[in-house]
Design an enzyme around this catalytic site. Sequence first.
Site, PDB file in Angstrom:
ATOM      1  N   LYS A   1       0.799  -0.938  -0.366  1.00 56.76           N
ATOM      2  CA  LYS A   1       0.178   0.236  -0.080  1.00 56.76           C
ATOM      3  C   LYS A   1       1.020   1.362  -0.289  1.00 56.76           C
ATOM      4  O   LYS A   1       1.843   1.352   0.685  1.00 56.76           O
ATOM      5  CB  LYS A   1      -1.305  -0.287   0.748  1.00 56.76           C
ATOM      6  CG  LYS A   1      -0.029  -0.052   2.752  1.00 56.76           C
ATOM      7  CD  LYS A   1       0.054   1.432   3.146  1.00 56.76           C
ATOM      8  CE  LYS A   1       0.944   1.258   4.438  1.00 56.76           C
ATOM      9  NZ  LYS A   1       1.597   2.729   5.281  1.00 56.76           N
TER      10      LYS A   1
ATOM     11  N   ASP B   1      -1.880  -1.922  10.806  1.00 53.51           N
ATOM     12  CA  ASP B   1      -2.720  -2.078   9.199  1.00 53.51           C
ATOM     13  C   ASP B   1      -2.769  -3.067   8.369  1.00 53.51           C
ATOM     14  O   ASP B   1      -3.784  -3.465   7.559  1.00 53.51           O
ATOM     15  CB  ASP B   1      -0.804  -1.791   8.477  1.00 53.51           C
ATOM     16  CG  ASP B   1      -0.531   0.091   8.915  1.00 53.51           C
ATOM     17  OD1 ASP B   1      -1.601   0.610   8.955  1.00 53.51           O
ATOM     18  OD2 ASP B   1       0.401  -0.455   8.041  1.00 53.51           O
TER      19      ASP B   1
END
Length: 300
Positions: free
Chosen positions: A20, A145
């Site tokens: 990401k 995350d």
Amino acid sequence: MSFTPIIDAQGFAAFPAPAKLNLFLHITGRRADGYHLLESIFQLIDAHDTIWLRVRQDGQVIHHNPIENVPAESDLTVRAARLLQGHTQQQLGVDIRVEKRLPMGGGMGGGSSDAATVLLALNRLWSLNLSRQALMTLGLQLGADVPFFIFGRNALVEGIGEIMTPIETPVAHFVVLHPPVHVPTPAIFGDPELTRDTPSLKVALLEGRADQVELKNDLEPVAVRKFPQIAECIQWLSQYAPAKMTGSGSCVFAQFIADGAEKNASQNRANAVISCLPKEMTGFVSSTLSQHQLLDFASD
């Protein structure tokens, strides 16, 4: 379309663990317990690690190629498998191999994504049929995350990372540079000069007015002061497009948005930039993902 893994001669199945980028990262406050409140857009990209898994009948979880100087027991992929195993009282085990491509300590979520892919893939391989929310709750025990990668969609992320709102992002290509430094996240968040009061931009972002507001990374000024190599990469990349750091670093990126009039324009521009990369710098080109490849491995 459902993802179908490649299976090698030893019976290992290959599952992607995508990276990401934080298209921006603002610190909007701090809780009484010391945790920082953030606001960010998490963008999935097609750069990825590959997690190879093979079901075992004896209940053991074995990592076949642990990272040097990292005990297998501490590896997030092993911890994820054992967490899921314990939660579901699963009698099956798994063999694990990790094909590592994403920079470690780069702010791209590599370790968290690896853990999320193990949870998603074993949910299918072990026929557990856990919901996405159940897997996200488990994943939070492994890292802040991890739930995002299980959520599996590009998102506006708030709170300490646990509040996610799906958001549409433009098709784009990115030039990503990896400075040769490992940034300790606690040192960045603990710096007294870190900005901790950036106003929320949620309304503007959800109304599609991202081009009317300033999007930055509040962690970047602290990181570049501590690690000049990050500043050097940002300076070089900024010759071609606005560049910023992702996460708490060290990777930096520039975005090239696709032009509908010319399908390959953004990729061509990114490739042209990376072809000029100085020999002392490391980088690559990646493109946006609209969703995680294993999105349907958990039910909503």
